[in-house]
Design a protein around this motif. Structure first.
Motif, PDB file in Angstrom:
ATOM      1  N   ASP A  91       0.400  -1.304  -0.276  1.00 12.59           N
ATOM      2  CA  ASP A  91       0.435   0.124  -0.367  1.00 12.59           C
ATOM      3  C   ASP A  91       0.290   1.345  -0.147  1.00 12.59           C
ATOM      4  OD1 ASP A  91      -2.939  -0.807   0.531  1.00 12.59           O
ATOM      5  OD2 ASP A  91      -1.910  -1.951   1.213  1.00 12.59           O
ATOM      6  N   ILE A  92       1.654   1.282   0.848  1.00 12.52           N
ATOM      7  CA  ILE A  92       2.945   2.423   0.800  1.00 12.52           C
ATOM      8  C   ILE A  92       4.442   1.994   0.861  1.00 12.52           C
ATOM      9  CG2 ILE A  92       4.057   4.108   2.537  1.00 12.52           C
ATOM     10  CD1 ILE A  92       0.579   4.746   3.597  1.00 12.52           C
ATOM     11  N   LEU A  93       4.844   2.506   0.045  1.00 10.68           N
ATOM     12  CA  LEU A  93       6.424   2.332   0.075  1.00 10.68           C
ATOM     13  C   LEU A  93       6.744   3.599   1.003  1.00 10.68           C
ATOM     14  CD1 LEU A  93       9.150   1.187  -0.646  1.00 10.68           C
ATOM     15  CD2 LEU A  93       9.444   1.990  -2.477  1.00 10.68           C
ATOM     16  N   ASP A  94       7.763   3.701   1.598  1.00  5.92           N
ATOM     17  CA  ASP A  94       8.135   5.030   2.496  1.00  5.92           C
ATOM     18  C   ASP A  94      10.070   5.502   2.257  1.00  5.92           C
ATOM     19  OD1 ASP A  94       7.544   6.822   5.237  1.00  5.92           O
ATOM     20  OD2 ASP A  94       9.052   5.500   5.655  1.00  5.92           O
ATOM     21  N   GLY A  95      10.324   6.345   2.183  1.00  2.13           N
ATOM     22  CA  GLY A  95      11.442   6.540   2.621  1.00  2.13           C
ATOM     23  C   GLY A  95      11.876   8.012   2.994  1.00  2.13           C
ATOM     24  N   SER A  96      13.131   8.343   3.701  1.00  2.42           N
ATOM     25  CA  SER A  96      13.531   9.664   4.077  1.00  2.42           C
ATOM     26  C   SER A  96      14.974   9.854   3.531  1.00  2.42           C
ATOM     27  CB  SER A  96      13.312   9.695   5.778  1.00  2.42           C
ATOM     28  OG  SER A  96      11.595   9.511   6.289  1.00  2.42           O
ATOM     29  N   PRO A  97      15.485  10.142   2.439  1.00  2.12           N
ATOM     30  CA  PRO A  97      16.078   9.647   1.953  1.00  2.12           C
ATOM     31  C   PRO A  97      17.362  10.988   2.998  1.00  2.12           C
ATOM     32  CG  PRO A  97      15.217  10.168   0.084  1.00  2.12           C
ATOM     33  CD  PRO A  97      14.054  10.156   1.519  1.00  2.12           C
ATOM     34  N   PRO A  98      18.400  10.318   3.644  1.00  2.00           N
ATOM     35  CA  PRO A  98      19.620  11.819   3.994  1.00  2.00           C
ATOM     36  C   PRO A  98      19.108  12.449   3.814  1.00  2.00           C
ATOM     37  CG  PRO A  98      20.025   9.423   4.384  1.00  2.00           C
ATOM     38  CD  PRO A  98      19.112   8.955   3.302  1.00  2.00           C
ATOM     39  N   CYS A  99      18.813  14.013   3.729  1.00  2.00           N
ATOM     40  CA  CYS A  99      18.717  15.012   3.424  1.00  2.00           C
ATOM     41  C   CYS A  99      19.962  16.819   3.913  1.00  2.00           C
ATOM     42  CB  CYS A  99      17.385  15.487   3.505  1.00  2.00           C
ATOM     43  SG  CYS A  99      17.317  15.841   5.404  1.00  2.00           S
ATOM     44  N   SER A 100      20.851  16.055   4.536  1.00  2.00           N
ATOM     45  CA  SER A 100      22.087  16.858   4.837  1.00  2.00           C
ATOM     46  C   SER A 100      22.613  17.591   3.376  1.00  2.00           C
ATOM     47  CB  SER A 100      23.898  16.269   5.343  1.00  2.00           C
ATOM     48  OG  SER A 100      23.405  15.539   4.679  1.00  2.00           O
ATOM     49  N   VAL A 101      22.828  17.242   2.609  1.00  2.00           N
ATOM     50  CA  VAL A 101      23.353  18.550   1.587  1.00  2.00           C
ATOM     51  C   VAL A 101      22.383  19.202   1.527  1.00  2.00           C
ATOM     52  CG1 VAL A 101      24.980  16.567  -0.004  1.00  2.00           C
ATOM     53  CG2 VAL A 101      22.428  16.469  -0.277  1.00  2.00           C
ATOM     54  N   PHE A 102      20.740  19.328   1.327  1.00  2.00           N
ATOM     55  CA  PHE A 102      19.650  20.747   0.949  1.00  2.00           C
ATOM     56  C   PHE A 102      19.779  21.304   2.518  1.00  2.00           C
ATOM     57  CE2 PHE A 102      18.991  16.969  -2.206  1.00  2.00           C
ATOM     58  CZ  PHE A 102      19.088  17.576  -2.890  1.00  2.00           C
ATOM     59  N   SER A 103      20.079  20.829   3.282  1.00  2.00           N
ATOM     60  CA  SER A 103      19.862  21.219   4.650  1.00  2.00           C
ATOM     61  C   SER A 103      20.404  22.871   4.598  1.00  2.00           C
ATOM     62  CB  SER A 103      20.877  21.177   5.865  1.00  2.00           C
ATOM     63  OG  SER A 103      20.668  22.650   6.599  1.00  2.00           O
ATOM     64  N   THR A 104      19.500  24.128   4.613  1.00  2.00           N
ATOM     65  CA  THR A 104      20.384  25.657   4.807  1.00  2.00           C
ATOM     66  C   THR A 104      21.698  26.247   5.803  1.00  2.00           C
ATOM     67  OG1 THR A 104      18.588  26.104   6.152  1.00  2.00           O
ATOM     68  CG2 THR A 104      18.164  26.440   3.689  1.00  2.00           C
ATOM     69  N   ALA A 105      21.817  25.051   6.467  1.00  2.00           N
ATOM     70  CA  ALA A 105      22.841  25.465   7.343  1.00  2.00           C
ATOM     71  C   ALA A 105      24.316  25.141   6.779  1.00  2.00           C
ATOM     72  CB  ALA A 105      23.407  24.533   8.629  1.00  2.00           C
ATOM     73  N   GLY A 106      24.938  26.036   6.496  1.00  2.00           N
ATOM     74  CA  GLY A 106      26.281  26.439   5.883  1.00  2.00           C
ATOM     75  C   GLY A 106      25.899  26.044   4.464  1.00  2.00           C
ATOM     76  N   LYS A 107      27.414  26.064   3.432  1.00  3.18           N
ATOM     77  CA  LYS A 107      27.366  26.162   2.368  1.00  3.18           C
ATOM     78  C   LYS A 107      27.313  24.919   1.615  1.00  3.18           C
ATOM     79  CE  LYS A 107      31.032  29.314   2.040  1.00  3.18           C
ATOM     80  NZ  LYS A 107      32.475  30.145   1.795  1.00  3.18           N
ATOM     81  N   ALA A 146       3.302   6.435  -2.249  1.00  4.08           N
ATOM     82  CA  ALA A 146       5.047   6.525  -1.944  1.00  4.08           C
ATOM     83  C   ALA A 146       4.346   7.841  -1.085  1.00  4.08           C
ATOM     84  CB  ALA A 146       5.952   6.087  -3.872  1.00  4.08           C
ATOM     85  N   VAL A 147       5.516   7.175  -0.204  1.00  6.50           N
ATOM     86  CA  VAL A 147       5.730   8.675   1.089  1.00  6.50           C
ATOM     87  C   VAL A 147       7.473   8.889   1.021  1.00  6.50           C
ATOM     88  CG1 VAL A 147       5.159   9.801   3.086  1.00  6.50           C
ATOM     89  CG2 VAL A 147       3.348   8.482   1.764  1.00  6.50           C
ATOM     90  N   ALA A 148       7.161  10.154   0.852  1.00  8.63           N
ATOM     91  CA  ALA A 148       9.168  10.345   1.212  1.00  8.63           C
ATOM     92  C   ALA A 148       9.789  12.017   1.820  1.00  8.63           C
ATOM     93  CB  ALA A 148      10.259  10.729  -0.133  1.00  8.63           C
ATOM     94  N   GLU A 149      10.363  11.557   2.858  1.00  6.61           N
ATOM     95  CA  GLU A 149      10.408  12.555   4.116  1.00  6.61           C
ATOM     96  C   GLU A 149      11.376  13.722   3.467  1.00  6.61           C
ATOM     97  OE1 GLU A 149      11.733  14.565   7.604  1.00  6.61           O
ATOM     98  OE2 GLU A 149      12.265  12.832   6.260  1.00  6.61           O
ATOM     99  N   ASN A 150      12.026  14.737   3.284  1.00  2.81           N
ATOM    100  CA  ASN A 150      12.993  15.513   3.432  1.00  2.81           C
ATOM    101  C   ASN A 150      12.991  16.970   3.855  1.00  2.81           C
ATOM    102  OD1 ASN A 150      15.901  16.038   2.440  1.00  2.81           O
ATOM    103  ND2 ASN A 150      14.786  14.889   1.028  1.00  2.81           N
ATOM    104  N   VAL A 151      14.041  17.556   4.596  1.00  2.00           N
ATOM    105  CA  VAL A 151      14.327  18.639   4.374  1.00  2.00           C
ATOM    106  C   VAL A 151      13.574  20.037   3.850  1.00  2.00           C
ATOM    107  CG1 VAL A 151      16.330  18.552   6.031  1.00  2.00           C
ATOM    108  CG2 VAL A 151      16.411  18.942   4.046  1.00  2.00           C
ATOM    109  N   LYS A 152      12.718  21.350   4.536  1.00  2.00           N
ATOM    110  CA  LYS A 152      12.040  22.354   3.547  1.00  2.00           C
ATOM    111  C   LYS A 152      13.367  23.049   2.723  1.00  2.00           C
ATOM    112  CE  LYS A 152      10.247  26.989   4.876  1.00  2.00           C
ATOM    113  NZ  LYS A 152       9.675  27.726   5.436  1.00  2.00           N
ATOM    114  N   GLY A 153      14.681  22.854   3.306  1.00  2.00           N
ATOM    115  CA  GLY A 153      15.761  23.361   2.281  1.00  2.00           C
ATOM    116  C   GLY A 153      15.717  22.456   1.044  1.00  2.00           C
TER     117      GLY A 153
END
Length: 346
Positions: A91-107, A146-153
């Motif tokens: 019914d659902i494939l869930d995933g939260s791919p690591p997202c540090s490269v999209f964080s608004t902190a840093g370059k 399909a449900v995927a979570e990530n940072v707002k950045g």
């Protein structure tokens, strides 16, 4: 279950009515999303996780039927015939791919396209490719949703081009996708945590657009505050800064900017009884405004809506919680997916 929904235990899951829906989760980490689905009545049948320590925690608390300790890149190459048939009827494939490269902190842009160890001891990966690896698994398993979570950045600035590619890929493999910016503080979670959720429905199911509107009462720190964490070192700089705090200060970066002319220590946050807590991150620190102590582990568990009896084994509690989706946040989303979509398919 406690009178406060965010204070609960794993035993409470036995009393949750089951809805018969099956979920498989990737990038499962400590199991935050998994618990959200379970709280909403779903059956989480297995997971993919690259980190041995996180998988050990996941196994200890969830005993998955189909655990895969491996990179998602390896999982997606497993022949269909070698996978359990249940994974092709999800019914659902869930995933939260690591997202540090999209964080608004840093370059952050400087990190795009490079290979990094997301965590010491793990394989080096291109973190901005992981979302597309997840989409390859969506194409392979063909779940209803399909449900995927990530940072707002991820949807800010130059990253918008990346999101456009993600949407195009969803469309290419037969899914209509919606993006939601959700704040956990409006969903029964005692912290201000903004995240982007991609929720995609398989086109052949002809489901309507999902509507997600949450407006629950904010939960202040004073409502779940408990015990004490470590005291500040009276001889250290953090304590000296704490002594110079003012009501307008949000974090120790504010104090440093005012008192020393430098903006450092911004990830050490002042937490106040009459405020909703800031985002709990794996690398942030919360110091109480009214006393020179860090918050307690109990506070961290409640802030992230983890169960009180969760077995973190030998891992740092804040790392596991900070890397996870708050279970109550995912519960709210999963409930709406069931009510607005799955219940209509019967």
């Amino acid at each position: 279950m406690s009178q406060h929904e965010y204070i609960w235990s794993l035993n409470d899951l036995q009393r949750v009515p089951k809805n018969g829906r099956k979920v498989f989760t990737t990038f499962s980490c400590g199991g935050g999303s998994t618990m959200g689905y379970k709280l909403a009545g779903y059956d989480v049948i297995g997971n993919v996780e690259i980190d041995p320590q996180m998988m050990a925690i996941y196994r200890a608390n969830h005993n998955p039927r189909f655990p895969f300790l491996m990179p998602i890149q390896q999982f997606k190459t497993i022949p269909d015939s070698d996978l359990p048939s249940e994974l092709f009827d999800l019914d659902i494939l869930d995933g939260s791919p690591p997202c540090s490269v999209f964080s608004t902190a840093g370059k952050r842009e400087e990190k795009w396209g490079g290979e990094f160890h997301f965590r010491e001891g793990q394989a080096k990966q291109r973190l901005d490719d992981l979302f597309f690896d997840y989409l390859d698994v969506v194409e392979k398993l063909r779940p209803k949703v399909a449900v995927a979570e990530n940072v707002k950045g991820m949807i800010l600035g130059n990253a918008k081009g990346y999101v456009k590619l993600v949407i195009e890929r969803f469309n290419e493999i037969g899914y209509d996708v919606q993006l939601f910016i959700l704040n956990a503080a409006t969903m029964g979670v005692p912290q201000k945590r903004e995240r982007v959720f991609f929720v995609a429905r398989r086109r052949d199911l002809c489901l309507p657009k999902l509507v997600l509107n949450f407006n629950e009462r904010p939960i202040l720190y004073s409502e779940f505050r408990s015990g004490r964490g470590r005291p500040l070192d009276r001889g250290g700089k953090t304590y000296q800064r704490w002594l110079k705090r003012r009501p307008i200060d949000r974090d120790f970066g504010d104090i440093g900017q005012r008192e020393e002319g430098k903006d450092s220590n911004f990830n050490t946050i002042l937490i106040k009884d009459h405020k909703v807590a800031n985002t709990l991150a794996s690398n942030s620190w919360f110091v109480r405004y009214d006393e020179p102590y860090f918050i307690s582990e109990q506070d961290i568990i409640r802030m992230q809506t983890f169960p009180q009896d969760y077995d973190f084994l030998d891992a740092d509690v804040q790392y596991v919680c900070g890397m996870s989706v708050p279970p109550v946040m995912m519960k709210r989303i999963a409930q709406q997916i069931d009510a607005q979509w799955f219940s209509k398919l019967q």
